[in-house]
Design a protein around this motif. Structure first.
Motif, mmCIF file in Angstrom:
data_model
loop_
_atom_site.group_PDB
_atom_site.id
_atom_site.type_symbol
_atom_site.label_atom_id
_atom_site.label_comp_id
_atom_site.label_asym_id
_atom_site.label_seq_id
_atom_site.Cartn_x
_atom_site.Cartn_y
_atom_site.Cartn_z
ATOM 1 N N GLY A 1 -31.619 1.482 44.807
ATOM 2 C CA GLY A 1 -31.498 1.707 43.374
ATOM 3 C C GLY A 1 -30.309 0.959 42.782
ATOM 4 N N ILE A 2 -30.203 1.013 41.483
ATOM 5 C CA ILE A 2 -29.089 0.380 40.773
ATOM 6 C C ILE A 2 -28.183 1.487 40.249
ATOM 7 C CG2 ILE A 2 -28.438 -1.095 38.842
ATOM 8 C CD1 ILE A 2 -31.210 -2.382 39.049
ATOM 9 N N ALA A 3 -26.963 1.521 40.746
ATOM 10 C CA ALA A 3 -26.021 2.560 40.313
ATOM 11 C C ALA A 3 -25.612 2.317 38.864
ATOM 12 C CB ALA A 3 -24.791 2.551 41.212
ATOM 13 N N PRO A 4 -25.371 3.386 38.125
ATOM 14 C CA PRO A 4 -24.899 3.198 36.749
ATOM 15 C C PRO A 4 -23.515 2.570 36.731
ATOM 16 C CG PRO A 4 -24.709 5.496 37.391
ATOM 17 C CD PRO A 4 -25.452 4.808 38.498
ATOM 18 N N VAL A 5 -23.278 1.743 35.763
ATOM 19 C CA VAL A 5 -21.946 1.174 35.572
ATOM 20 C C VAL A 5 -21.291 1.952 34.439
ATOM 21 C CG1 VAL A 5 -20.619 -0.877 34.980
ATOM 22 C CG2 VAL A 5 -22.719 -1.102 36.333
ATOM 23 N N HIS A 6 -20.357 2.800 34.796
ATOM 24 C CA HIS A 6 -19.727 3.648 33.792
ATOM 25 C C HIS A 6 -18.859 2.810 32.851
ATOM 26 C CE1 HIS A 6 -21.339 7.027 35.836
ATOM 27 N NE2 HIS A 6 -20.590 6.875 36.909
ATOM 28 N N GLY A 7 -18.770 3.262 31.641
ATOM 29 C CA GLY A 7 -18.016 2.539 30.632
ATOM 30 C C GLY A 7 -16.537 2.461 30.963
ATOM 31 N N ARG A 8 -15.891 1.407 30.496
ATOM 32 C CA ARG A 8 -14.444 1.262 30.656
ATOM 33 C C ARG A 8 -13.729 2.200 29.693
ATOM 34 N NH1 ARG A 8 -15.477 -4.070 29.950
ATOM 35 N NH2 ARG A 8 -14.442 -3.925 27.929
ATOM 36 N N ASP A 9 -12.658 2.801 30.185
ATOM 37 C CA ASP A 9 -11.812 3.606 29.303
ATOM 38 C C ASP A 9 -11.156 2.689 28.279
ATOM 39 O OD1 ASP A 9 -12.471 5.766 30.840
ATOM 40 O OD2 ASP A 9 -10.562 5.868 31.900
ATOM 41 N N ALA A 10 -10.834 3.270 27.160
ATOM 42 C CA ALA A 10 -10.083 2.513 26.158
ATOM 43 C C ALA A 10 -8.738 2.095 26.746
ATOM 44 C CB ALA A 10 -9.865 3.357 24.910
ATOM 45 N N SER A 11 -8.267 0.923 26.388
ATOM 46 C CA SER A 11 -6.947 0.471 26.834
ATOM 47 C C SER A 11 -6.061 0.290 25.609
ATOM 48 C CB SER A 11 -7.052 -0.835 27.623
ATOM 49 O OG SER A 11 -7.547 -1.879 26.811
ATOM 50 N N VAL A 12 -4.830 0.749 25.745
ATOM 51 C CA VAL A 12 -3.876 0.705 24.642
ATOM 52 C C VAL A 12 -2.604 0.025 25.123
ATOM 53 C CG1 VAL A 12 -2.415 2.100 23.143
ATOM 54 C CG2 VAL A 12 -4.776 2.774 23.524
ATOM 55 N N ARG A 13 -2.072 -0.866 24.328
ATOM 56 C CA ARG A 13 -0.767 -1.445 24.621
ATOM 57 C C ARG A 13 0.016 -1.595 23.321
ATOM 58 N NH1 ARG A 13 -0.325 -7.324 24.599
ATOM 59 N NH2 ARG A 13 -2.189 -8.270 23.691
ATOM 60 N N TYR A 14 1.324 -1.548 23.473
ATOM 61 C CA TYR A 14 2.202 -1.572 22.312
ATOM 62 C C TYR A 14 3.238 -2.695 22.452
ATOM 63 C CZ TYR A 14 0.391 3.141 21.468
ATOM 64 O OH TYR A 14 -0.420 4.222 21.248
ATOM 65 N N TYR A 15 3.855 -2.979 21.349
ATOM 66 C CA TYR A 15 5.002 -3.890 21.321
ATOM 67 C C TYR A 15 6.013 -3.424 22.367
ATOM 68 C CZ TYR A 15 8.868 -6.571 19.175
ATOM 69 O OH TYR A 15 9.909 -7.427 18.928
ATOM 70 N N GLU A 16 6.473 -4.353 23.196
ATOM 71 C CA GLU A 16 7.415 -3.994 24.254
ATOM 72 C C GLU A 16 8.844 -4.101 23.737
ATOM 73 O OE1 GLU A 16 8.447 -5.242 28.883
ATOM 74 O OE2 GLU A 16 6.588 -5.922 27.919
ATOM 75 N N LEU A 17 9.495 -2.968 23.640
ATOM 76 C CA LEU A 17 10.867 -2.941 23.152
ATOM 77 C C LEU A 17 11.806 -3.569 24.168
ATOM 78 C CD1 LEU A 17 10.959 0.701 21.741
ATOM 79 C CD2 LEU A 17 10.767 -1.405 20.432
ATOM 80 N N SER A 18 12.804 -4.271 23.675
ATOM 81 C CA SER A 18 13.791 -4.891 24.562
ATOM 82 C C SER A 18 14.575 -3.821 25.308
ATOM 83 C CB SER A 18 14.760 -5.756 23.754
ATOM 84 O OG SER A 18 14.076 -6.795 23.082
ATOM 85 N N GLU A 19 14.829 -4.088 26.580
ATOM 86 C CA GLU A 19 15.635 -3.162 27.366
ATOM 87 C C GLU A 19 17.100 -3.329 26.968
ATOM 88 O OE1 GLU A 19 16.595 -2.030 32.033
ATOM 89 O OE2 GLU A 19 15.560 -3.889 31.514
ATOM 90 N N ARG A 20 17.730 -2.231 26.649
ATOM 91 C CA ARG A 20 19.135 -2.284 26.247
ATOM 92 C C ARG A 20 20.022 -2.256 27.486
ATOM 93 N NH1 ARG A 20 19.340 0.885 20.372
ATOM 94 N NH2 ARG A 20 17.963 -0.634 19.381
#
Length: 523
Positions: free
Chosen positions: A137-156
């Motif tokens: 059989g053909i296994a289901p391909v589950h959907g990808r989770d949403a991916s979130v990324r943000y502006y990377e703040l400079s390390e102080r």
């Protein structure tokens, strides 16, 4: 159909049932088993009947088993694979080989196995008395989770940069953006692709989990662009992460000095002064303050951050209030007072100053403290303390109760976990209401708004927990219940005190002093 007949018994098959009629005693049961090996399609279902018939030989047929099909099948428990076995001896197999593929397909069809047939295996891969995978059989391909990324703040994290003969104290302090600049994005979850088992039953794919974009709606806007949700700055300012959300704080930039031309500065956001702050003038900000002149500041009235950090690239000279709610970064401190709610970082030296913070840290290779009084909660670190002319230098570490701090840390993790579980539960309720958003009545709409408000409050709580966790972790990394570390040397007239346990340095000393229980240790 008679399968075999000899002087002792007769083995025959009729309508799929196998019977044995024994008419003379004396035939060994083990020899019966050897004969049955010649008939792979015979499956004994009652060994007791077989044994009794051979032993008693009453000349009556006794059912002992079933006659299996030439080609039998097996479906896995998950219905994702089906296998075939040809029940034939090698000689029989060779005789029947031309018809086996047709019989195999008929077997599969009768069993309802219609999907994922491996025709190559069915036509050319069958072998006698071995299972061969014939369908998958053909296994289901589950959907990808949403991916979130943000502006990377400079390390102080301040660094010393050497260019020729000059040393520069450098810190990526300000992350300034223009209106419309990218601050983050979310790639939505996908639906996935349904699968199917060998019986043709559809296996539904799970949709990927969604994630929430966390941003300040007053200073950040979101728009869909090319299938993604993009966060962009709604105003010009300083990127920050407040209460767990990406935001843009107001930013006041002074291109020159703070002095007669500008007057005193008081601003609710962040302030950057490209020049210096003249004697007697002040800068007060709600968030961060950066003073970028290599000259530093001298005899100022006040430089104070109510909720953020202070970075003075050129150092501080003389009296005046220098106070930050969080951390102070200075190149050097000369006969001044610095107060920080978190840490004080010194690039080169502190001379005759009073420094008050949780931890006072100087640069590892060049940082010196000589003269003055240092008051820390947990740790003081310097390359050198005191100097060759034996200027009196007092280092005081209040210390802490490590066991109590560890208990606080464990309790905080429990609270953090509970807050995360609660915010996930609130989000589930929000998702349910928003899925029926077009049909909600006024009362339900009000409840939805209350849920969103509760979500934001819980998010702030999690952010506070996280900041507190980082502070506790930093303290727990300190040696003992309080630590003073000298990388290179401490000179005489250096006075060390940790948790009211005092020591005067009598000769050049290097190493780490710390307190465990009621004992001041050194290593």
């Amino acid at each position: 159909m008679i399968l075999i007949e000899n002087d002792f018994f007769k083995l025959e098959e009729e309508k799929g049932t196998v019977s044995l009629c024994a008419f003379q005693k004396g035939f060994l049961l083990s020899d019966v088993n050897k004969i049955l090996d010649q008939f792979p399609r015979v499956s004994i279902t009652s060994f007791q009947n077989l044994k009794k018939a051979i032993a008693e030989a009453v000349n009556q047929p006794v059912n002992i088993g079933v006659y299996l099909p030439l080609v039998t099948h097996l479906i896995s428990k998950d219905k994702m694979t089906a296998s075939l076995k040809v029940l034939a001896t090698p000689a029989e197999f060779d005789q029947l080989k031309t018809d086996l593929a047709e019989k195999a397909l008929e077997t599969l069809n009768q069993a309802g196995i219609t999907e994922g047939l491996n025709l190559n295996a069915i036509q050319d891969g069958l072998v006698p008395m071995q299972w061969v995978e014939a369908a998958k059989g053909i296994a289901p391909v589950h959907g990808r989770d949403a991916s979130v990324r943000y502006y990377e703040l400079s390390e102080r994290k301040p660094t010393i940069q050497e260019t020729g003969k000059a040393d520069f104290y450098h810190l990526n302090f300000i992350d300034e953006v223009e209106q419309g600049e990218w601050l983050g994005e979310k790639i939505p979850p996908t639906d996935g692709t349904d699968g199917v088992n060998v019986l043709g039953e559809v296996l539904k794919a799970k949709k990927g989990k969604d994630k929430k974009l966390l941003y300040d709606q007053k200073t950040v806007r979101v728009a869909e662009e090319d299938g993604r949700f993009i966060l962009r700055a709604a105003i010009r300012g300083i990127v920050s992460s407040a209460a767990g959300k990406i935001s843009v704080a107001n930013h006041l930039r002074i291109d020159g000095d703070v002095g007669i031309a500008t007057g005193n500065i008081e601003f609710d956001g962040s302030v950057t002064v490209n020049g210096t702050v003249h004697e007697g003038f002040s800068v007060k900000a709600g968030v961060d303050i950066a003073i970028l002149s290599e000259m530093g500041v001298r005899e100022v009235e006040r430089i104070e951050s109510l909720n953020g950090d202070i970075f003075i690239k050129g150092g501080v000279f003389g009296k005046g209030i220098i106070r930050a709610a969080k951390t102070i970064f200075v190149k050097h401190a000369n006969e001044c007072t610095l107060e920080a709610g978190e840490d004080i970082h010194i690039g080169f030296y502190s001379k005759g100053s009073r420094l008050i913070a949780k931890n006072v840290i100087t640069e590892e290779h060049k940082g010196k403290i000589f003269g003055g009084v240092i008051e820390a909660k947990g740790r003081v670190f310097a390359n050198e303390i005191g100097n060759k002319i034996e200027l009196k230098t007092i280092i005081q570490v209040e210390g802490f109760d490590r066991i109590r701090l560890q208990e606080d840390y464990v309790a905080l993790l429990t609270e953090y976990k509970q807050s995360v579980q609660m915010i996930e539960e609130i989000q589930r309720h929000i998702d349910v209401y928003e899925s029926f958003s077009l049909n909600l009545n006024d009362r339900q709409q009000a409840h939805l708004q209350n849920l969103k408000k509760a979500y934001d409050e819980k998010l702030k709580e999690i952010s506070t927990h996280d900041q507190h966790r980082e502070t506790l972790m930093k303290m727990l990394k300190i040696k003992g219940d309080g630590e003073i570390s000298i990388c290179r040397s401490a000179y005489p007239e250096t006075y060390i005190e940790i948790k009211n346990m005092k020591k005067k340095v009598e000769s050049l000393t290097r190493g780490t002093f710390y307190v465990t229980g009621r004992e001041l240790k050194y290593e």
